[in-house]
Write a protein that holds these residues in place. Structure first.
Motif, PDB file in Angstrom:
ATOM      1  N   ARG A   1     101.409  77.347  87.262  1.00 46.77           N
ATOM      2  CA  ARG A   1     102.146  76.268  87.929  1.00 46.77           C
ATOM      3  C   ARG A   1     102.790  75.334  86.905  1.00 46.77           C
ATOM      4  O   ARG A   1     103.933  74.886  87.081  1.00 46.77           O
ATOM      5  CB  ARG A   1     101.214  75.494  88.854  1.00 46.77           C
ATOM      6  N   ALA A   2     102.061  75.048  85.826  1.00 45.27           N
ATOM      7  CA  ALA A   2     102.597  74.169  84.788  1.00 45.27           C
ATOM      8  C   ALA A   2     103.794  74.802  84.086  1.00 45.27           C
ATOM      9  O   ALA A   2     104.778  74.117  83.768  1.00 45.27           O
ATOM     10  CB  ALA A   2     101.501  73.833  83.779  1.00 45.27           C
ATOM     11  N   LEU A   3     103.739  76.106  83.838  1.00 46.27           N
ATOM     12  CA  LEU A   3     104.866  76.797  83.207  1.00 46.27           C
ATOM     13  C   LEU A   3     106.094  76.775  84.113  1.00 46.27           C
ATOM     14  O   LEU A   3     107.233  76.653  83.631  1.00 46.27           O
ATOM     15  CB  LEU A   3     104.479  78.241  82.875  1.00 46.27           C
ATOM     16  N   LYS A   4     105.868  76.892  85.404  1.00 49.95           N
ATOM     17  CA  LYS A   4     106.962  76.793  86.373  1.00 49.95           C
ATOM     18  C   LYS A   4     107.613  75.417  86.301  1.00 49.95           C
ATOM     19  O   LYS A   4     108.847  75.288  86.273  1.00 49.95           O
ATOM     20  CB  LYS A   4     106.436  77.069  87.777  1.00 49.95           C
ATOM     21  N   ASP A   5     106.787  74.384  86.241  1.00 51.89           N
ATOM     22  CA  ASP A   5     107.312  73.014  86.189  1.00 51.89           C
ATOM     23  C   ASP A   5     108.029  72.737  84.871  1.00 51.89           C
ATOM     24  O   ASP A   5     109.072  72.081  84.851  1.00 51.89           O
ATOM     25  CB  ASP A   5     106.168  72.006  86.370  1.00 51.89           C
TER      26      ASP A   5
END
Length: 207
Positions: free
Chosen positions: A90-94
């Motif tokens: 999720r953090a990589l997506k953000d």
């Protein structure tokens, strides 16, 4: 976690069968042997939420279609838990705007890392885990690379090596230095009638 362990830690070499294992991943329950019939790039990283690994994963996600076009599945591994993996995705997506489409395996006990020789039996942490295994459709390890934890891999080189392995697979040709798709190939050393060996570079005739 179910792992087909090697007899000796660190004994996985080119030409060996890749040890099979079953574990949880960001894409559900995973077993390596279900990917038979496809090329697999199985790679490890020291930990989630680390700078070098994040740049690698972001670029792998951007180049996913290139690996797919070569009938190759990407499989990541880290000692972190599944919950940490999911939060990192999720953090990589953000941060990068990428979707991680390949599974990331959890290995908190380091049993998979040790089965592949990524981590020494006496190691207490995973700082040596930046290894990559290129596995052919029959489950045989065809190439490996190993980087220190503070140096990032080249995704372009991963693709180039995969293309080279596929090019020579079952063919009587060799790839010269820096070879990439579309370039000339080398022919094996030739035996002369008098027993001498024609060792000098002989290139494939590309009519």
């Amino acid at each position: 976690m179910d792992v087909e362990m090697m007899k000796t830690a660190g004994s996985v070499r080119i030409g060996n069968h890749a040890p099979d294992f079953q574990a949880r991943s960001t894409k559900g329950d995973f077993r390596l042997s279900t990917l038979r019939g496809q090329w697999v790039i199985f790679f490890s990283h020291p930990a989630d939420f680390t700078p070098v690994c994040s740049t690698e994963f972001a670029e792998l996600a951007r180049r996913q279609a290139a690996f797919d076009s070569l009938n190759c599945k990407l499989v990541g591994l880290s000692v972190d838990s599944l919950y940490a993996h999911l939060a990192w995705v999720r953090a990589l997506k953000d941060l990068f705007g990428v979707d991680i489409g390949f599974p990331i395996i959890e290995d908190p006990s380091m049993v998979v890392g040790r089965a592949y020789g990524m981590i020494d039996d006496a190691a207490f942490d995973s700082m040596t885990m930046r290894s990559t295994f290129f596995i052919d459709p029959q489950g045989i390890i065809r190439a490996t690379t190993c980087y220190p934890h503070n140096v990032g891999r080249s995704v372009e080189e991963m693709l180039r090596l995969l293309r080279a392995l596929q090019c020579v697979d079952g063919a009587d040709v060799l790839t010269p230095e820096g070879w990439d798709d579309g370039q000339r190939l080398l022919l094996p050393v030739a035996e002369q009638a008098d027993g001498d060996r024609d060792w000098f570079c002989r290139f494939e005739d590309r009519a």
